[in-house]
Each structure stands twice: as structure tokens, then as C-alpha cells.
Design a protein around this motif. Structure first.
Motif, PDB file in Angstrom:
ATOM      1  N   TYR A   9       0.801  -1.220   0.000  1.00  0.00           N
ATOM      2  CA  TYR A   9       0.000   0.000   0.000  1.00  0.00           C
ATOM      3  C   TYR A   9       0.839   1.278   0.000  1.00  0.00           C
ATOM      4  O   TYR A   9       0.315   2.352   0.213  1.00  0.00           O
ATOM      5  N   ALA A  10       2.139   1.165  -0.207  1.00  0.00           N
ATOM      6  CA  ALA A  10       3.018   2.330  -0.263  1.00  0.00           C
ATOM      7  C   ALA A  10       4.146   2.035  -1.238  1.00  0.00           C
ATOM      8  O   ALA A  10       5.249   1.692  -0.849  1.00  0.00           O
ATOM      9  N   LYS A  11       3.863   2.160  -2.514  1.00  0.00           N
ATOM     10  CA  LYS A  11       4.820   1.790  -3.560  1.00  0.00           C
ATOM     11  C   LYS A  11       5.514   2.989  -4.185  1.00  0.00           C
ATOM     12  O   LYS A  11       6.412   2.827  -4.992  1.00  0.00           O
ATOM     13  N   GLY A  12       5.081   4.181  -3.833  1.00  0.00           N
ATOM     14  CA  GLY A  12       5.624   5.377  -4.467  1.00  0.00           C
ATOM     15  C   GLY A  12       7.059   5.642  -4.097  1.00  0.00           C
ATOM     16  O   GLY A  12       7.642   4.989  -3.242  1.00  0.00           O
ATOM     17  N   SER A  13       7.634   6.617  -4.759  1.00  0.00           N
ATOM     18  CA  SER A  13       9.027   6.986  -4.506  1.00  0.00           C
ATOM     19  C   SER A  13       9.071   8.241  -3.639  1.00  0.00           C
ATOM     20  O   SER A  13       8.076   8.935  -3.474  1.00  0.00           O
ATOM     21  N   TYR A  14      10.239   8.503  -3.079  1.00  0.00           N
ATOM     22  CA  TYR A  14      10.382   9.699  -2.266  1.00  0.00           C
ATOM     23  C   TYR A  14      11.777  10.283  -2.438  1.00  0.00           C
ATOM     24  O   TYR A  14      12.713   9.586  -2.826  1.00  0.00           O
ATOM     25  N   VAL A  15      11.878  11.561  -2.134  1.00  0.00           N
ATOM     26  CA  VAL A  15      13.152  12.265  -2.129  1.00  0.00           C
ATOM     27  C   VAL A  15      13.395  12.708  -0.700  1.00  0.00           C
ATOM     28  O   VAL A  15      12.524  13.321  -0.075  1.00  0.00           O
ATOM     29  N   ASN A  16      14.575  12.389  -0.179  1.00  0.00           N
ATOM     30  CA  ASN A  16      14.924  12.707   1.201  1.00  0.00           C
ATOM     31  C   ASN A  16      15.597  14.070   1.258  1.00  0.00           C
ATOM     32  O   ASN A  16      16.644  14.278   0.651  1.00  0.00           O
ATOM     33  N   TYR A  17      14.985  15.001   2.001  1.00  0.00           N
ATOM     34  CA  TYR A  17      15.543  16.339   2.169  1.00  0.00           C
ATOM     35  C   TYR A  17      16.104  16.542   3.569  1.00  0.00           C
ATOM     36  O   TYR A  17      16.221  17.665   4.026  1.00  0.00           O
ATOM     37  N   GLY A  18      16.415  15.460   4.267  1.00  0.00           N
ATOM     38  CA  GLY A  18      16.984  15.563   5.612  1.00  0.00           C
ATOM     39  C   GLY A  18      15.901  15.515   6.676  1.00  0.00           C
ATOM     40  O   GLY A  18      15.594  14.466   7.207  1.00  0.00           O
ATOM     41  N   GLN A  19      15.309  16.650   6.997  1.00  0.00           N
ATOM     42  CA  GLN A  19      14.273  16.715   8.023  1.00  0.00           C
ATOM     43  C   GLN A  19      12.934  16.173   7.539  1.00  0.00           C
ATOM     44  O   GLN A  19      12.098  15.785   8.336  1.00  0.00           O
ATOM     45  N   TYR A  20      12.733  16.167   6.239  1.00  0.00           N
ATOM     46  CA  TYR A  20      11.462  15.703   5.692  1.00  0.00           C
ATOM     47  C   TYR A  20      11.713  15.030   4.347  1.00  0.00           C
ATOM     48  O   TYR A  20      12.795  15.131   3.775  1.00  0.00           O
ATOM     49  N   ILE A  21      10.695  14.317   3.872  1.00  0.00           N
ATOM     50  CA  ILE A  21      10.749  13.718   2.549  1.00  0.00           C
ATOM     51  C   ILE A  21       9.555  14.215   1.752  1.00  0.00           C
ATOM     52  O   ILE A  21       8.562  14.667   2.321  1.00  0.00           O
ATOM     53  N   VAL A  22       9.660  14.130   0.440  1.00  0.00           N
ATOM     54  CA  VAL A  22       8.526  14.390  -0.441  1.00  0.00           C
ATOM     55  C   VAL A  22       8.227  13.064  -1.130  1.00  0.00           C
ATOM     56  O   VAL A  22       9.055  12.541  -1.872  1.00  0.00           O
ATOM     57  N   TYR A  23       7.061  12.529  -0.818  1.00  0.00           N
ATOM     58  CA  TYR A  23       6.628  11.233  -1.318  1.00  0.00           C
ATOM     59  C   TYR A  23       5.689  11.448  -2.502  1.00  0.00           C
ATOM     60  O   TYR A  23       4.783  12.273  -2.433  1.00  0.00           O
ATOM     61  N   THR A  24       5.905  10.706  -3.586  1.00  0.00           N
ATOM     62  CA  THR A  24       5.041  10.783  -4.761  1.00  0.00           C
ATOM     63  C   THR A  24       4.114   9.577  -4.778  1.00  0.00           C
ATOM     64  O   THR A  24       4.565   8.437  -4.821  1.00  0.00           O
ATOM     65  N   VAL A  25       2.826   9.832  -4.734  1.00  0.00           N
ATOM     66  CA  VAL A  25       1.798   8.793  -4.689  1.00  0.00           C
ATOM     67  C   VAL A  25       1.707   8.082  -6.037  1.00  0.00           C
ATOM     68  O   VAL A  25       1.759   8.725  -7.086  1.00  0.00           O
ATOM     69  N   VAL A  26       1.568   6.759  -5.982  1.00  0.00           N
ATOM     70  CA  VAL A  26       1.325   5.961  -7.185  1.00  0.00           C
ATOM     71  C   VAL A  26       0.026   5.190  -7.005  1.00  0.00           C
ATOM     72  O   VAL A  26      -0.523   5.121  -5.902  1.00  0.00           O
ATOM     73  N   GLY A  27      -0.464   4.602  -8.084  1.00  0.00           N
ATOM     74  CA  GLY A  27      -1.685   3.814  -8.025  1.00  0.00           C
ATOM     75  C   GLY A  27      -1.582   2.703  -6.997  1.00  0.00           C
ATOM     76  O   GLY A  27      -0.578   2.003  -6.934  1.00  0.00           O
ATOM     77  N   GLY A  28      -2.612   2.549  -6.193  1.00  0.00           N
ATOM     78  CA  GLY A  28      -2.634   1.525  -5.161  1.00  0.00           C
ATOM     79  C   GLY A  28      -2.206   2.010  -3.797  1.00  0.00           C
ATOM     80  O   GLY A  28      -2.399   1.317  -2.803  1.00  0.00           O
ATOM     81  N   ASP A  29      -1.590   3.185  -3.731  1.00  0.00           N
ATOM     82  CA  ASP A  29      -1.182   3.742  -2.432  1.00  0.00           C
ATOM     83  C   ASP A  29      -2.405   4.125  -1.607  1.00  0.00           C
ATOM     84  O   ASP A  29      -3.422   4.583  -2.144  1.00  0.00           O
ATOM     85  N   VAL A  30      -2.300   3.942  -0.300  1.00  0.00           N
ATOM     86  CA  VAL A  30      -3.276   4.453   0.653  1.00  0.00           C
ATOM     87  C   VAL A  30      -2.508   5.135   1.770  1.00  0.00           C
ATOM     88  O   VAL A  30      -1.357   4.790   2.061  1.00  0.00           O
TER      89      VAL A  30
END
Length: 83
Positions: free
Chosen positions: A21-42
Motif C-alpha cells: 500500500y506504499a509503492k511510491g518513490s520519495y526524495v529525502n531532504y533531511g528533516q522531511y521527505i517528499v513522497y510521490t503517490v502511485v496507483g494503489g497507495d493508501v
């Protein structure tokens, strides 16, 4: 409040179920990440993956309906764990 490793294993059934349920990718910016949602994610799967709550993700991203996220939506997350 983030869940600890024991709770994570109980909720996710180990290290496998959150991946469904969490297949998307993310970019790590240190204190936080930016996660990109893909189909099937909840949001609950994304929350488990990063050791946060659905409520936190909603608050950080001004999400009104936790049951409604979109493919390619960018989510800012302040993780307690990275997987």
C-alpha cells in the motif's frame, strides 16, 4: 506520536504488508521527505512505511479527506523511519 518498531511490526504484519500500500518513490531532504503517490497507495500504508500517523500526513499536507489521494500527488512527510 509515531509508532515504535514493535507496534509497526504488529500493525504491518512485519516488513511486507506496508509495501502493498506504499509503492511510491520519495526524495529525502533531511528533516522531511517528499513522497510521490502511485496507483494503489493508501495513506495508512504510507504512514506505516514512514512511522507516522495518517492524521499527521493529513495535517502536514492540508488533506481534508484521508480516503482521497491522487496519483502523482506530492506529500510532505516528517518520517521517524525510512524504508
Amino acid at each position: 506520536m509515531a509508532i515504535n518498531e514493535k507496534e509497526l511490526n504488529e500493525v504491518s504484519g512485519g516488513y511486507g504488508n506496508w509495501q502493498q500500500y506504499a509503492k511510491g518513490s520519495y526524495v529525502n531532504y533531511g528533516q522531511y521527505i517528499v513522497y510521490t503517490v502511485v496507483g494503489g497507495d493508501v495513506l495508512s500504508g504510507i504512514a506505516i512505511r514512514f512511522g507516522v500517523t495518517v492524521q499527521q500526513i493529513c495535517q502536514w499536507n492540508n488533506i481534508k479527506n484521508p480516503d482521497l489521494i491522487y496519483i502523482n500527488q506530492k506529500l510532505t512527510i516528517y518520517p521517524t523511519i525510512l524504508r
